[in-house]
Design an enzyme around this catalytic site. Sequence first.
Site, PDB file in Angstrom:
ATOM      1  N   HIS A 423       0.823  -1.218   0.000  1.00  0.00           N
ATOM      2  CA  HIS A 423       0.000   0.000   0.000  1.00  0.00           C
ATOM      3  C   HIS A 423       0.851   1.260   0.000  1.00  0.00           C
ATOM      4  CE1 HIS A 423       0.598   1.020   4.335  1.00  0.00           C
ATOM      5  NE2 HIS A 423       0.662  -0.285   4.510  1.00  0.00           N
ATOM      6  N   CYS A 442       2.624  -4.931   6.978  1.00  0.00           N
ATOM      7  CA  CYS A 442       2.335  -4.740   5.563  1.00  0.00           C
ATOM      8  C   CYS A 442       3.505  -4.035   4.872  1.00  0.00           C
ATOM      9  CB  CYS A 442       1.046  -3.945   5.384  1.00  0.00           C
ATOM     10  SG  CYS A 442      -0.441  -4.891   5.753  1.00  0.00           S
TER      11      CYS A 442
END
Length: 531
Positions: A423, A442
């Site tokens: 992301h 992440c």
Amino acid sequence: MKLSFRWSNACLALCLSAATALPGTAGAQVSAFSQSLATAAASDRDIAAFYQANGYEGIWTGADDKARRAALIDAFERASDHGLPAAQFDAGQLTARMRAATTPEEIGALEVEMSKLYLTYARGLQTGILTPSRIDDGIKREVPYRARVSYLTNLAKSSPRAFFNALAPRTPEYARLMKEKMRLERLLARGGWGPKVAGSKFEPGMSGPAVVALRDRLTEMGFMQRSASPNYDSALTAAVVAFQGAHGLSQDGVAGSGTLAEINTSTEVRLQSVIVAMERERWLNRPRGQRHVLVNLTDFKARIIDNNAVTFETRSVIGANTSDRRSPEFSDVMEFMVVNPSWYVPRSIATKEYLPMLQKNPNAVRHLEITDRSGRQINRSAVDFTQFTQSSFPFSMREPPSQGNALGLVKFMFPNHYNIYLHDTPAKSLFSRESRAFSHGCIRLADPMEFAYALLAKQTSNPQEYFQSILNTGREKRVNLKEPVPVHIIYRTAYTQAKGPMQYRRDVYGRDAKIWRALANEGVVLRAVQG
């Protein structure tokens, strides 16, 4: 390998099938061989199944099996080339045992023992000698194991040498790693890269014996031409920059403490990294996808690979080096991206980080919506957050789409059990750091828009215009990839390039050190090779 004439003739008689043997001595020998083989195989279900289907005929010990024996011995002699435990596959010892086996009973037992050794070797070479999940709980790699019995059945109907040659990963990376391994082994025999460099910092303009030591070591490493100059001149600066680039360091041309630590890393440690990388490559011995995304955690980079060539590359931020934030290693398939995403706060973050803040001040983290189990937004002032613990906290938290959203303006989804994805992020300053382990697990991307354009280029003529038109609405939208893209999150402290120097990186999470210890416990050793 040469077998004695006496041993080969005995095998010829013993490998006649019981069904076709004539009465008398030969039939008795076959019966004794078959019974011994069946008894020895009984403890291994796969081997027993193979020989039962094979009519209890040997594949190693018959007169017609000479090529297969020779291929096995040759493979065992080269086990160390692949970083396998050589003592476990001792060709000399096996040859001696073959010569010593003279009775049908001894040869039947030897037949099974050779199959057991072969199966251990074949699986170890093709998919690794270790079980990844037993090494570190962050290694979620699903190894593409083949059925053990298939190694026997396929070998029995194949050209032996061709079959053995096809066992190791057929990737360019594995071939180049093996080449580097052999280079380091020859270097080790010559004493490595010479004396370590004493000192804490060297920079352009300096001179003296310590600078000469730095120059000599970089010369031995292949980063510059030999010179007797005592000065930290432009040539030495360029060599330091090149070394820094090959080791994931900031390329400022100054040999500070971090750069010197890598320069002084021994040949033995680098060789360990290469052997570990070869084992890791065996764990991933499967088709990667003509187009795939490759994230190397230790390199802090994410790449798009098309037909073995890097077509896009961006810096990344990975999980921080704490027990609950390290990024896992696994493979999955990217199916879609979300433009203008909401951030649904993971429960671990909501309870461990945000609940204590809310207990002190109900109006904390106002950018987050707090909802009950029915999805209704709660009135913060009406809730006493001090009554809740991490286990009893009954709410969910969400950050709506915005420029400051924790996920930035786009996230890339490959649904998995670990809730890991790639992301954007508003925290852009972290990408300028040399070491970038800061996230909750992440993978954050420095250039997420360009990454999106590269992915969308396969399905739209103007990916940038298409993406921006969705982005400009400010509304959350899912964009499916017409051709899903495999994603491989890997961890390599040693990796190669099609062109350019070998690449080494720091062991950010200490995982490769664990793997090396496990390999050493299995009997893998470093060796120095004259040449």
